[in-house]
Scaffold this active site. Sequence first.
Site, mmCIF file in Angstrom:
data_model
loop_
_atom_site.group_PDB
_atom_site.id
_atom_site.type_symbol
_atom_site.label_atom_id
_atom_site.label_comp_id
_atom_site.label_asym_id
_atom_site.label_seq_id
_atom_site.Cartn_x
_atom_site.Cartn_y
_atom_site.Cartn_z
ATOM 1 C CE LYS A 28 -7.108 1.361 3.854
ATOM 2 N NZ LYS A 28 -5.842 1.832 4.471
ATOM 3 C CB CYS A 58 -4.017 -1.645 4.764
ATOM 4 S SG CYS A 58 -3.001 -1.550 6.265
ATOM 5 C CD GLU A 63 -2.559 1.209 2.716
ATOM 6 O OE1 GLU A 63 -3.621 1.854 2.760
ATOM 7 O OE2 GLU A 63 -2.110 0.546 3.685
#
Length: 296
Positions: free
Chosen positions: A120, A152, A45
């Site tokens: 995300k 994440c 990321e």
Amino acid sequence: MPSIRLAAAAFKMGAVNSFDDFGDHVSRLVDQAAAHNPDFLVFPEMFTMEIMNSFSEEDFLLKLSCLARQTGDYVALFRQLAREKGFHIVAGSHLVEDEGKFYNVSHLFAPDGQVLVQRKCHLFPMETLYTAPGDRLHVFPTEKAKIAILTCYDLEFPEAARLVTLNGAEVIFSPSATLDEQGYWRVRHSGQARCIEDQVYVVHCGLIGEAAGLNFWGMASILTPCEPGFPIKGVAAESPVNEEAVIVADVDTDRLHEIRAKGAATTLKDRRWDVINALYQLECSSAAGAKARTGQ
């Protein structure tokens, strides 16, 4: 058996003077992976933050804005690498500006030149200061496997992984960036839980090094269910802590479907819909009550 080869590059940010220096760094790791003929390679990321080390601006938000302006070069670089090497690259995530908002966007680059994106959806609290959330989770069909990208913090929510699994995902890629050891293991343990709950493979790829005054702690790992025929601890491969490395492991997607049907613990099949439905009814009721109280 349809074996696929997964690779992950634990990327350590360092001093660079230009985007080209970043490109050279990336290309060295892609070459290392290419020596193993992978089907997929994933980066961490926001690993493009390394480019920020070449900026003269002092303000962090201004640095982020300058980083977003590198999107065209970033896309061109990885589109070329995927075509040249002949495998899919999940090029971590990168900050993208769209209609005045910044999004943390993961990109899947295919060998045929196609570029697929996943914003995300779940933002870590500090991210809400400068980025907006995505609102949809995708499953991408490829020749080798159906894949999803949970970036994440997305991986820490069981519902997100369950949604992409029920929509066909067999491999979940999780580019990640964490500032301390506890943060890393929170995401890593979540990935191992998702492997058990949803009987999928998870590739967790952590960012390492320093950029814009932030230091990142991490490593890369390829995770599996804990079933007979899989690695005892559910870890097919992992890199050394806080060291740049490329890891590789072969996995079998047919085996996933076998254990979903008749494994030692058929967790995906055995979930209790009646109990889960009660949970979601409770959440919907709570959300409706909160909305009524705020007058929205």
